[in-house]
Every structure is written in structure tokens, then in C-alpha cells.
Write an enzyme that holds these catalytic residues in place. Structure first.
Site, PDB file in Angstrom:
ATOM      1  N   HIS A  87      -2.634  26.740  34.379  1.00  0.00           N
ATOM      2  CA  HIS A  87      -1.201  27.049  34.414  1.00  0.00           C
ATOM      3  C   HIS A  87      -0.522  26.412  33.202  1.00  0.00           C
ATOM      4  CE1 HIS A  87      -1.505  28.602  38.464  1.00  0.00           C
ATOM      5  NE2 HIS A  87      -2.240  27.551  38.757  1.00  0.00           N
ATOM      6  N   ARG A 113       7.528  21.941  40.649  1.00  0.00           N
ATOM      7  CA  ARG A 113       8.535  23.007  40.703  1.00  0.00           C
ATOM      8  C   ARG A 113       8.899  23.326  42.165  1.00  0.00           C
ATOM      9  NH1 ARG A 113       6.634  27.702  36.955  1.00  0.00           N
ATOM     10  NH2 ARG A 113       8.766  28.395  37.420  1.00  0.00           N
ATOM     11  N   ASN A 169      -5.406  32.321  35.103  1.00  0.00           N
ATOM     12  CA  ASN A 169      -4.007  32.028  35.381  1.00  0.00           C
ATOM     13  C   ASN A 169      -3.514  33.201  36.210  1.00  0.00           C
ATOM     14  OD1 ASN A 169      -1.297  31.546  35.570  1.00  0.00           O
ATOM     15  ND2 ASN A 169      -1.027  31.016  33.402  1.00  0.00           N
ATOM     16  N   TYR A 191       7.965  28.260  30.110  1.00  0.00           N
ATOM     17  CA  TYR A 191       6.625  28.691  29.679  1.00  0.00           C
ATOM     18  C   TYR A 191       6.417  28.635  28.171  1.00  0.00           C
ATOM     19  CZ  TYR A 191       6.520  30.383  34.493  1.00  0.00           C
ATOM     20  OH  TYR A 191       6.572  30.457  35.866  1.00  0.00           O
ATOM     21  N   GLU A 219      -8.955  27.078  37.052  1.00  0.00           N
ATOM     22  CA  GLU A 219      -7.586  27.578  37.255  1.00  0.00           C
ATOM     23  C   GLU A 219      -6.700  26.943  36.196  1.00  0.00           C
ATOM     24  OE1 GLU A 219      -6.177  26.605  41.194  1.00  0.00           O
ATOM     25  OE2 GLU A 219      -4.086  26.989  40.652  1.00  0.00           O
ATOM     26  N   ARG A 225       9.774  35.494  28.670  1.00  0.00           N
ATOM     27  CA  ARG A 225       9.973  35.120  30.086  1.00  0.00           C
ATOM     28  C   ARG A 225      10.218  33.608  30.183  1.00  0.00           C
ATOM     29  NH1 ARG A 225       5.166  34.468  34.545  1.00  0.00           N
ATOM     30  NH2 ARG A 225       6.531  33.897  36.268  1.00  0.00           N
ATOM     31  N   PRO A 281       0.104  38.564  37.285  1.00  0.00           N
ATOM     32  CA  PRO A 281       1.399  39.223  37.146  1.00  0.00           C
ATOM     33  C   PRO A 281       2.408  38.455  36.293  1.00  0.00           C
ATOM     34  CG  PRO A 281       0.705  39.231  39.434  1.00  0.00           C
ATOM     35  CD  PRO A 281      -0.286  38.398  38.688  1.00  0.00           C
ATOM     36  N   ASN A 282       3.128  39.213  35.517  1.00  0.00           N
ATOM     37  CA  ASN A 282       4.259  38.735  34.696  1.00  0.00           C
ATOM     38  C   ASN A 282       3.854  37.913  33.469  1.00  0.00           C
ATOM     39  OD1 ASN A 282       6.235  39.891  36.497  1.00  0.00           O
ATOM     40  ND2 ASN A 282       5.733  38.243  37.913  1.00  0.00           N
ATOM     41  N   ALA A 327       1.967  34.096  40.001  1.00  0.00           N
ATOM     42  CA  ALA A 327       2.434  33.803  41.367  1.00  0.00           C
ATOM     43  C   ALA A 327       1.405  34.165  42.434  1.00  0.00           C
ATOM     44  CB  ALA A 327       3.754  34.523  41.624  1.00  0.00           C
TER      45      ALA A 327
END
Ligand code: DQA
Length: 147
Positions: free
Chosen positions: A101, A108, A75, A24, A99, A19, A11-12, A78
Site C-alpha cells: 500500500h 486512516r 495492491n 497517494y 501486500e 487521485r 480498483p481506482n 479498497a
């Protein structure tokens, strides 16, 4: 026949580029995918990219990868921090799983410190911006060589 890597974006991530660029970067998802694919093809892989804002679609893409892909680079956005269902789906995939990111979730907000996926993947790469995807590809190549 070239070996397929399933590149999954949660998502996103379709909003990358605009964004939170301070977190990012300004590279769009299409650009990340293009770079990843170009490098992977040089290494003799083909890449299938699936982006979805819907958890179930990502789960179905993982199911479909069984028997067709040699590796999954994910990735999950969330969903990384909440989706036990995606973790269960990944656990059923017997190939290499990495995985990835762009940011470093451990540095964070506290809710990002947990990854439901961490226990079912070979390893995680986080915090290197666009380079995270290159490092994930290197990890796939090495893990497949060792397999
Ligand atoms: C992310 C980190 C996640 O915490 C966040 O929800 C994202 C992007 C990253 O690539 O840094 O959507 O996965």
C-alpha cells in the site's frame, strides 16, 4: 528464463497521479510500474502487470499466475478491506505473496484497518509512498532466497 512477478493493481489505482495526491502522491500508476519493472529486471525478474477495477478480473489473474509466476505483489486498493474472494484466490497461489500500500491504512479510517488479504500473504508493506513498491520487491527477493 527469467522468473516472473505478477504485479496486481486493484480498483481506482489507475487514477493515481490525480487521485487524492495528498494521500497517494502524484506519481502515476504507469510510473510506479515502470520503476518497479526496471528494478525487478536488474534483479533478473520479468514483471507482468495487471490493473483492474473488477474483482473477478483480479481473481482470474491470480489463478493464471499459478505455474507461471514465482511471486505476486498486490495492491488491491479498497478490495483489501472487503474481498474474501480475492483472499481465497491468493490462498491457492503457492509462491511468494506481498501486500503493498502507498498509504498506511492502519492510520486512516476504521474500515481500512482490516485486510482480508493479510492472513494469506507472506507480509505487508504500507505507508512508504512510492518506496512501498521498492520495499515489496526487496521482500520478494529475500523471501525467494530463503525459499
Ligand atoms: C491503498 C489503500 C486502500 O485503503 C485504498 O482503498 C486504495 C489505496 C494504498 O495503496 O494506500 O485504493 O491500497
Amino acid at each position: 528464463m527469467s522468473k516472473e512477478i505478477l504485479l496486481l493493481s486493484g480498483p481506482n489505482l489507475d487514477e493515481l497521479g490525480t487521485r487524492s495526491p495528498e494521500i497517494y502522491g502524484s506519481t502515476t500508476l504507469a510510473e510506479h510500474v515502470e520503476r518497479f519493472t526496471a528494478r525487478a529486471e536488474k534483479d533478473g525478474f520479468s514483471v507482468r502487470h495487471v490493473q483492474s477495477n473488477f474483482e473477478g478480473e483480479l481473481i482470474e489473474a491470480v489463478h493464471a499466475a499459478r505455474g507461471t509466476s514465482v511471486a505476486i505483489v498486490i495492491n488491491a486498493g479498497a478490495l483489501t478491506h472487503s474481498s474474501w474472494a480475492l483472499a481465497d484466490a491468493l490462498a491457492m497461489f503457492n509462491g511468494v505473496k506481498v501486500e503493498v500500500h502507498l498509504s498506511n491504512p492502519a492510520a486512516r479510517e476504521p474500515f481500512r484497518h482490516v485486510s482480508t488479504l493479510a492472513g494469506v500473504v507472506n507480509g505487508s508493506i504500507a505507508g512508504f509512498g512510492a518506496t512501498s513498491y521498492e520495499l515489496a520487491l526487496d521482500a520478494v527477493r529475500r523471501l525467494l532466497e530463503l525459499a
